[in-house]
Design a protein around this motif. Structure first.
Motif, short mmCIF file in Angstrom:
data_model
loop_
_atom_site.label_atom_id
_atom_site.label_comp_id
_atom_site.label_asym_id
_atom_site.label_seq_id
_atom_site.Cartn_x
_atom_site.Cartn_y
_atom_site.Cartn_z
N GLU A 38 34.32 24.60 18.96
CA GLU A 38 33.27 23.60 18.85
C GLU A 38 33.51 22.46 19.84
OE1 GLU A 38 30.41 23.52 17.18
OE2 GLU A 38 30.81 25.58 16.63
N SER A 39 34.80 22.14 20.11
CA SER A 39 35.08 21.06 21.04
C SER A 39 34.60 21.39 22.45
CB SER A 39 36.58 20.77 21.07
OG SER A 39 37.30 21.88 21.51
N VAL A 40 34.73 22.66 22.85
CA VAL A 40 34.24 23.08 24.17
C VAL A 40 32.73 22.94 24.24
CG1 VAL A 40 34.00 25.01 25.75
CG2 VAL A 40 36.18 24.60 24.62
N ARG A 41 32.05 23.38 23.19
CA ARG A 41 30.59 23.32 23.19
C ARG A 41 30.12 21.87 23.11
NH1 ARG A 41 28.12 25.33 19.05
NH2 ARG A 41 26.22 25.72 20.20
N GLY A 42 30.84 21.06 22.36
CA GLY A 42 30.46 19.66 22.27
C GLY A 42 30.61 18.95 23.60
N ARG A 43 31.68 19.26 24.32
CA ARG A 43 31.91 18.68 25.63
C ARG A 43 30.82 19.11 26.60
NH1 ARG A 43 37.60 20.04 28.21
NH2 ARG A 43 36.64 22.09 28.16
N ALA A 44 30.39 20.38 26.47
CA ALA A 44 29.32 20.87 27.35
C ALA A 44 28.03 20.13 27.09
CB ALA A 44 29.12 22.37 27.13
N ARG A 45 27.73 19.85 25.80
CA ARG A 45 26.50 19.12 25.47
C ARG A 45 26.55 17.71 26.06
NH1 ARG A 45 26.74 22.04 20.46
NH2 ARG A 45 28.09 20.45 19.56
N MET A 46 27.73 17.07 25.99
CA MET A 46 27.89 15.72 26.50
C MET A 46 27.61 15.65 27.99
SD MET A 46 31.30 13.35 26.36
CE MET A 46 32.18 14.47 27.46
N LEU A 47 27.99 16.73 28.70
CA LEU A 47 27.82 16.75 30.15
C LEU A 47 26.45 17.24 30.59
CD1 LEU A 47 31.30 18.18 31.04
CD2 LEU A 47 30.47 15.95 31.70
N ARG A 78 29.19 31.99 9.86
CA ARG A 78 28.29 31.75 8.72
C ARG A 78 27.88 30.30 8.59
NH1 ARG A 78 26.57 35.01 5.13
NH2 ARG A 78 28.07 36.62 5.77
N ASN A 79 28.77 29.37 8.96
CA ASN A 79 28.46 27.95 8.78
C ASN A 79 27.84 27.31 10.02
OD1 ASN A 79 30.67 28.03 10.40
ND2 ASN A 79 31.88 26.53 9.25
N SER A 80 27.52 28.09 11.04
CA SER A 80 26.93 27.53 12.25
C SER A 80 25.50 27.05 11.99
CB SER A 80 26.91 28.57 13.38
OG SER A 80 26.21 28.08 14.50
N ARG A 81 25.20 25.84 12.43
CA ARG A 81 23.83 25.31 12.30
C ARG A 81 22.91 25.93 13.37
NH1 ARG A 81 23.19 19.82 13.07
NH2 ARG A 81 21.36 19.85 11.71
N LEU A 129 32.55 41.80 16.62
CA LEU A 129 32.72 40.43 16.15
C LEU A 129 31.67 40.09 15.09
CD1 LEU A 129 34.11 37.68 16.38
CD2 LEU A 129 32.54 37.14 18.26
N ARG A 130 30.44 40.53 15.32
CA ARG A 130 29.37 40.29 14.34
C ARG A 130 29.75 40.84 12.97
NH1 ARG A 130 25.15 43.33 12.66
NH2 ARG A 130 25.60 44.98 14.18
N LEU A 131 30.29 42.05 12.95
CA LEU A 131 30.70 42.66 11.69
C LEU A 131 31.91 41.94 11.10
CD1 LEU A 131 30.33 46.43 12.67
CD2 LEU A 131 28.73 45.03 11.36
N ALA A 132 32.87 41.56 11.93
CA ALA A 132 34.06 40.88 11.43
C ALA A 132 33.72 39.52 10.82
CB ALA A 132 35.07 40.71 12.56
N LEU A 133 32.70 38.86 11.34
CA LEU A 133 32.29 37.57 10.82
C LEU A 133 31.31 37.69 9.65
CD1 LEU A 133 31.83 35.63 14.19
CD2 LEU A 133 33.59 35.23 12.46
N GLY A 134 31.02 38.92 9.24
CA GLY A 134 30.12 39.13 8.12
C GLY A 134 28.66 38.88 8.43
N ALA A 135 28.29 38.87 9.72
CA ALA A 135 26.91 38.61 10.12
C ALA A 135 26.10 39.91 10.14
CB ALA A 135 26.88 37.93 11.47
N THR A 136 26.17 40.66 9.05
CA THR A 136 25.47 41.94 8.99
C THR A 136 23.96 41.77 8.90
OG1 THR A 136 25.83 41.96 6.60
CG2 THR A 136 27.44 43.14 7.96
N ASP A 137 23.50 40.55 8.62
CA ASP A 137 22.07 40.27 8.58
C ASP A 137 21.50 39.96 9.95
OD1 ASP A 137 23.71 37.97 8.47
OD2 ASP A 137 21.97 36.74 7.94
#
Length: 446
Positions: free
Chosen positions: A3-12, A257-260, A390-398
């Motif tokens: 999240e820190s990498v993505r937050g830094r990207a948004r800032m820039l 799962r908790n990503s907005r 990765l999708r399956l490992a994170l439980g994102a089967t939906d």
């Protein structure tokens, strides 16, 4: 990606998107240093004897007799030469690794956003048509070559240089800027394309999947009361890049799962067979080892990554969950679209005996060991396998996920021409059909 990498990207983002590629008359950037650490003209902080990757050596590919040097010519006609010169000069002026990291985030984001805006007709630059993905590829590659040969006045460890390379790569591939709206009325679609490849045999190669990613990034459209948003990234054609987690870092933040900004559909896209669009039913756990852009490859199982969850047991095959029938029924043209059920497998615990491989359309056997998915066992197959593992490992089967192979291109008959009208038209119609198929998938899950 954290999240820190993505937050830094948004800032820039605000500064990166608005940055100009034009060098002002007389501008040379900050004061530079020579390889020995002495002040000198901009651009003289490089040791050009330092080894680069095999892929980067192609920047200086000799022209055919009577022709141009293709990589530099494509950068020039794409309008990216000022960017390349500016980055080369600016690296000589930074005073610390931290300052270099900030510069590379900004310049990488600038390169990606400019390429997207140019591709979508929002920015006019260069003299070559806007569907061309090759100027971005060669501009980025020049930047990574410079980073390997960069000799600033302060020490740079191997680990720090590798981190700087990743910063620039992620920013210039769109991986650091896959930001969606968190609104409940938005359907989020995340796709990937690829760099050009097989350049030893044809240095003029384009990749319509990467060109499609440039067309798709940031696109929005309405499906009833819902807004579909598309974000796109560009993947490298290197086994080493995949081993570093490029695929997982691109898709992972949008599968937790908790990503907005959780994705509602993911799709990897690559170039496949001529004159057909194939939705691959299966991805396999085996990499065949064909040479990548660094002329490397080893037959082996797709390795795990350490910074993202993995299944307790890696599946031999992963089946698509894309809305393939709706994509087929969309009636896109000019190429036929179909589900490809082909797999190749070993049974009876015979991997990797080449004489024991069986290929068929009947799905994996009970004791199957993967040899190839429908799209083979190169990096296209692995992009589907890794993103959906990765999708399956994170439980994102939906979250539906899968891979689309799109039509390959036919290059100009004149070996000295980097583009001609038939090639441009062929590429444009393949890209437009790809965009339509992705939009059909997005509409189906809205």
């Amino acid at each position: 990606m954290t999240e820190s990498v993505r937050g830094r990207a948004r800032m820039l983002a605000a500064t990166a998107i608005g940055a100009s590629l034009v060098l002002l008359p007389g501008a040379t950037g900050a004061q530079a240093t020579s390889p020995a650490g002495h002040a000198g003209p901009a651009g003289q902080c490089y040791d050009r004897t330092v080894a680069t990757t095999y892929e980067e050596t192609r920047i200086d590919t000799p022209a055919l007799p009577g022709g141009v040097q293709v990589p530099s010519r494509l950068v020039e006609v794409g309008g990216f030469a000022p960017f390349v010169a500016r980055l080369t000069a600016d690296l000589c002026g930074v005073r610390s690794v931290r300052e270099a990291d900030k510069l590379l985030q900004t310049r990488g984001a600038e390169l990606w956003r400019t390429a997207v805006e140019r591709a979508q007709g929002k920015r006019w630059m260069g003299s070559i048509e806007r569907y061309d993905d090759r100027p971005l590829y060669w501009s980025r590659l020049t930047g990574t070559r410079d980073l390997r040969q960069w000799t600033p006045r302060f020490p740079v460890t191997a680990a720090a240089r590798a981190s700087l390379l990743k910063t620039f790569e992620y920013a210039s591939r769109g991986i650091a800027s896959t930001d969606f709206s968190s609104s409940r009325t938005v359907t989020r679609v995340l796709v990937s394309g690829f760099d050009p490849y097989q350049l030893n045999g044809e240095i003029r190669r384009s990749n319509p999947s990467g060109a499609s990613a440039l067309q798709l990034d940031g696109q929005e459209y309405q499906v009833g009361a819902r807004t579909v948003q598309i974000q796109a990234v560009m993947l490298p054609v290197t086994w080493s890049g995949f081993d570093l987690g490029y695929v997982e870092d691109a898709f992972g933040p949008h599968l937790t799962r908790n990503s907005r900004e959780r994705a509602d559909l993911i799709m990897t896209i690559s170039q496949g067979g001529r004159a057909r669009m194939a939705i691959e039913q299966w991805a396999g756990a085996w990499r065949g080892g064909s040479a990548d852009n660094n002329n490397e490859g080893t037959p082996e199982l797709v390795p795990p990554v350490t910074n993202w969850p993995q299944p307790s047991t890696n599946p031999e095959f992963i089946e698509t969950t894309l809305p393939f029938q709706q994509m087929i029924d969309a009636g896109t043209t000019p190429w036929p679209t179909a589900l490809n059920p082909r797999i190749c497998e070993w049974t009876g615990n015979t991997r990797p005996d080449p004489a024991k491989v069986s290929c068929h359309d009947n799905g994996p056997s009970a004791d199957a060991q993967a040899q190839a998915g429908g799209g083979g066992n190169y990096l296209s197959n692995e992009s589907m396998y890794r993103s959906n593992r990765l999708r399956l490992a994170l439980g994102a089967t939906d979250v539906p996920g899968g891979h689309l192979h799109i039509s390959s291109l036919v290059y100009p008959q004149d070996p000295l021409a980097i583009i001609d009208a038939p090639f441009a038209a062929d590429r444009a119609q393949t890209i437009e059909q790809t965009v339509a198929l992705v939009k059909a998938a997005g509409a189906a899950v809205s």
